[in-house]
Design a protein around this motif. Structure first.
Motif, PDB file in Angstrom:
ATOM      1  N   ALA A  75       0.828  -1.203   0.000  1.00 20.46           N
ATOM      2  CA  ALA A  75       0.000   0.000   0.000  1.00 20.46           C
ATOM      3  C   ALA A  75       0.862   1.253   0.000  1.00 20.46           C
ATOM      4  CB  ALA A  75      -0.928  -0.004   1.224  1.00 20.46           C
ATOM      5  N   GLY A  76       1.911   1.248   0.812  1.00 19.31           N
ATOM      6  CA  GLY A  76       2.776   2.416   0.909  1.00 19.31           C
ATOM      7  C   GLY A  76       3.567   2.667  -0.349  1.00 19.31           C
ATOM      8  N   PHE A  94      10.364   1.584  -2.950  1.00 20.88           N
ATOM      9  CA  PHE A  94      11.335   0.879  -2.120  1.00 20.88           C
ATOM     10  C   PHE A  94      11.423  -0.576  -2.590  1.00 20.88           C
ATOM     11  CE2 PHE A  94      10.142   4.373   0.664  1.00 20.88           C
ATOM     12  CZ  PHE A  94      11.359   4.756   1.202  1.00 20.88           C
ATOM     13  N   LYS A  95      12.643  -1.059  -2.797  1.00 17.34           N
ATOM     14  CA  LYS A  95      12.827  -2.460  -3.163  1.00 17.34           C
ATOM     15  C   LYS A  95      12.478  -3.352  -1.971  1.00 17.34           C
ATOM     16  CE  LYS A  95      16.361  -1.501  -6.639  1.00 17.34           C
ATOM     17  NZ  LYS A  95      17.761  -1.753  -7.088  1.00 17.34           N
ATOM     18  N   PHE A 114      -1.166   8.993   4.363  1.00 15.20           N
ATOM     19  CA  PHE A 114      -1.755   8.523   5.622  1.00 15.20           C
ATOM     20  C   PHE A 114      -2.987   7.646   5.405  1.00 15.20           C
ATOM     21  CE2 PHE A 114      -4.803   9.485   9.052  1.00 15.20           C
ATOM     22  CZ  PHE A 114      -4.108   9.023  10.160  1.00 15.20           C
ATOM     23  N   PRO A 115      -4.003   8.103   4.640  1.00 13.00           N
ATOM     24  CA  PRO A 115      -5.158   7.226   4.443  1.00 13.00           C
ATOM     25  C   PRO A 115      -4.863   6.053   3.533  1.00 13.00           C
ATOM     26  CG  PRO A 115      -5.441   9.278   3.213  1.00 13.00           C
ATOM     27  CD  PRO A 115      -4.221   9.453   4.068  1.00 13.00           C
ATOM     28  N   ALA A 116      -4.001   6.264   2.513  1.00  9.87           N
ATOM     29  CA  ALA A 116      -3.723   5.180   1.567  1.00  9.87           C
ATOM     30  C   ALA A 116      -3.052   3.996   2.242  1.00  9.87           C
ATOM     31  CB  ALA A 116      -2.849   5.702   0.431  1.00  9.87           C
ATOM     32  N   ILE A 117      -2.143   4.267   3.163  1.00  7.91           N
ATOM     33  CA  ILE A 117      -1.350   3.188   3.768  1.00  7.91           C
ATOM     34  C   ILE A 117      -2.071   2.524   4.941  1.00  7.91           C
ATOM     35  CG2 ILE A 117      -0.057   4.460   5.545  1.00  7.91           C
ATOM     36  CD1 ILE A 117       2.487   3.064   4.432  1.00  7.91           C
ATOM     37  N   THR A 118      -3.172   3.114   5.402  1.00 12.98           N
ATOM     38  CA  THR A 118      -3.943   2.477   6.482  1.00 12.98           C
ATOM     39  C   THR A 118      -5.286   1.931   5.995  1.00 12.98           C
ATOM     40  OG1 THR A 118      -4.855   4.638   7.125  1.00 12.98           O
ATOM     41  CG2 THR A 118      -2.898   3.864   8.307  1.00 12.98           C
ATOM     42  N   GLY A 125       3.600   2.739   7.887  1.00 11.80           N
ATOM     43  CA  GLY A 125       2.244   2.234   8.079  1.00 11.80           C
ATOM     44  C   GLY A 125       1.900   2.029   9.541  1.00 11.80           C
ATOM     45  N   ARG A 126       2.836   1.514  10.318  1.00 10.31           N
ATOM     46  CA  ARG A 126       2.569   1.291  11.745  1.00 10.31           C
ATOM     47  C   ARG A 126       2.367   2.613  12.483  1.00 10.31           C
ATOM     48  NH1 ARG A 126       7.502  -2.532  11.297  1.00 10.31           N
ATOM     49  NH2 ARG A 126       6.532  -4.488  10.629  1.00 10.31           N
TER      50      ARG A 126
END
Length: 511
Positions: free
Chosen positions: A190-191, A203-204, A312-316, A215-216
């Protein structure tokens, strides 16, 4: 003397109670009567401490009105609880305001009014317009072949990771033999999808822990604004009690996100931007900052908060919805079978499901829609504010009124859905099995609709469909996999849960 003071105190309490009970503006919707100091919020907690929004159903029935009012702290608030009213509130421009002066909204942003999420007026319009105009060039809110290929590559890495097990200590935290930790395992995919739009690279796999960290921390903020932490929004003085009302968690996670973006912004300027490259939204924004006669709303601090407000919303949200969907299909094996049978018939096993398959997989899409209805991610949406005196359904709404859309109430309204307590994807299908109009508003509606709706639906469908195509999901004894194993906050998120996975067939790489 002490008796005299007690009498005075008694009359003060009576007077303050009378003043509180009678200060409701005339002509406004039927109201929930609260008490001085504790107000109505604590009544909502009394009705359902973990999920106070559920108590609103009691008051709409008691007041015989789907439009009700109350005081949340010092804020006069009007709450819409049904489809027609929520749609009207969302579509009318005078309800587009935000509580930008709110305590948490400013504390998380250098004590300023910054970002996209909690701003209003010309600042919000200008920043949102600029962001969307440039982010669309990188695949946000618009279908783009190159970006969708990157998403498929990310999905391919994700499915391969689940099938072949962890590499290194970081992945061992989320993958153990045939068990996977949800929603944590989904933060990286997601991130990376939204990070690519922001910064122009991904990010690889060996660096995925960076996205899991983000995300955490983002989820920590989401959950800190829970039942008790949310009280700070109405009574800011509670922040003096430290973490008793989750204030420390809110601030610590906010500035963890800020520090993360600051670090990579400096790297971007040193390694990419100074070389003349223009990758992602960040590059476009930095170019904008060079202009003469620049609007005062543009600044590097605003850029940092804007990036956070999109990430923030995309990764949660995606990890939460996909985990909800997996848990619901585990509890409803008949639904899981229909999803997998549809995918097997249309796509087979020789490749991953793609976005182009969505129109041919209506039951799979309907299952996602039903998940977002059944487990309303943002039960009370994001609070709006009335910007001028107006009326709504014959009631007077004064300027400054906080407007709340009770999406959870609408999504579980028996007058609208008939059997809202049942998980039934068929409600989103026509008699001939095709998708009908989505009458829920998981991404909002109107001027304040989520800017990432197209992006969100794309990543949700792709991730869920590929997981259902490739794995069976099994309960792990002692793990919180029940329907009610979830946490309230800014969103309703599933508890961290170990789920057993079983590959369904020999996997052939998408590439």
């Amino acid at each position: 003397m002490s008796l005299f003071l007690l009498v005075i105190l008694f009359f003060i309490i009576i007077y303050e109670s009378y003043k509180y009970l009678s200060k409701k503006p005339p002509g406004t919707p039927p109201g929930i009567v609260g008490l001085p100091i504790i107000g109505v919020y604590w009544f909502l907690l009394w009705g359902d401490y973990d999920f106070p929004h559920r108590t609103l159903a009691y008051y709409t029935k008691k007041l015989k009105s789907k439009l009700i009012s109350c005081y949340l702290g010092s804020f006069f608030t009007v709450i819409a609880n049904d489809y027609a009213t929520i749609k009207e509130v969302s579509m009318r421009e005078e309800f587009d305001g935000r509580i930008s002066e709110g305590f948490i909204a400013k504390k998380r942003a250098f004590d300023k009014k910054l970002g996209i999420f909690f701003t209003e007026g010309e600042q919000w319009r200008e920043q949102r317009r600029f962001a969307l105009r440039h982010m669309r060039d990188f695949g946000f809110g618009r279908r783009q072949e190159i970006f969708e290929a990157k998403i498929m590559e990310e999905l391919n890495i994700f499915i391969d990771t689940l099938r072949n097990g962890p590499i290194g200590q970081d992945e061992e935290k989320i993958l153990k033999s045939d068990m996977v930790l949800f929603p944590d395992v989904l933060y990286a995919i997601a991130g990376n999808n939204i990070w690519d739009i922001m910064f122009g690279y991904r990010f690889k796999r060996e660096k995925h822990e960076k996205m899991r960290y983000f995300g955490r921390e983002a989820m920590k903020f989401q959950r800190a604004a829970d039942t008790i932490g949310g009280a700070i929004a109405f009574w800011p003085f509670l922040h003096h009690f430290g973490n008793l009302f989750s204030y420390k968690n809110i601030i610590d996670s906010s500035y963890a996100l800020i520090d993360f973006i600051k670090e990579y912004l400096q790297r971007y300027k040193a390694e990419m931007y100074e070389q003349g490259d223009d990758y992602g939204f960040v590059g476009r924004y930095l170019n904008k900052l060079k202009e003469d006669n620049l609007s005062p709303y543009f600044s590097e601090e605003q850029l940092i908060l804007s990036v956070i407000d999109f990430m923030f919303p995309a990764i949660t949200a995606m990890p939460s919805v996909v985990t909800h969907a997996i848990k619901l299909t585990m509890h409803h094996p008949d639904v899981a079978k229909k999803v997998r049978d549809e995918i097997h018939t249309v796509v087979g096993t020789g490749r991953l499901v793609t976005w182009d398959d969505r129109k041919s997989l209506p039951y799979t899409e309907a299952t996602l829609r039903e998940t977002m209805r059944y487990e309303t991610l943002t039960p009370l949406s994001v609070f709006h504010k009335c910007t001028k005196d107006t009326t709504l359904q014959g009631y007077f709404i004064p300027a400054g009124t906080v407007m709340v859309n009770n999406l959870a109430g609408m999504d579980h309204d028996p007058d609208f859905w008939g059997d809202p307590e049942n998980f039934r994807p068929e409600r989103f299908l026509t008699d001939d099995g095709q998708l009908n109009k989505d009458m829920s508003f998981p991404f909002g509606i109107g001027h304040r609709v989520c800017a990432g709706e197209t992006f969100g639906r794309l990543t949700l469908f792709g991730t869920f469909a590929c997981l259902m195509q490739n794995f069976d999901f099994l309960f792990v004894e002692g793990q919180p996999t029940g329907i009610e194993d979830k946490l309230h906050g800014l969103i309703v998120s599933p508890k961290n849960t170990w789920i057993r996975i079983k590959p369904r067939h020999t996997y052939m790489s998408y590439f």
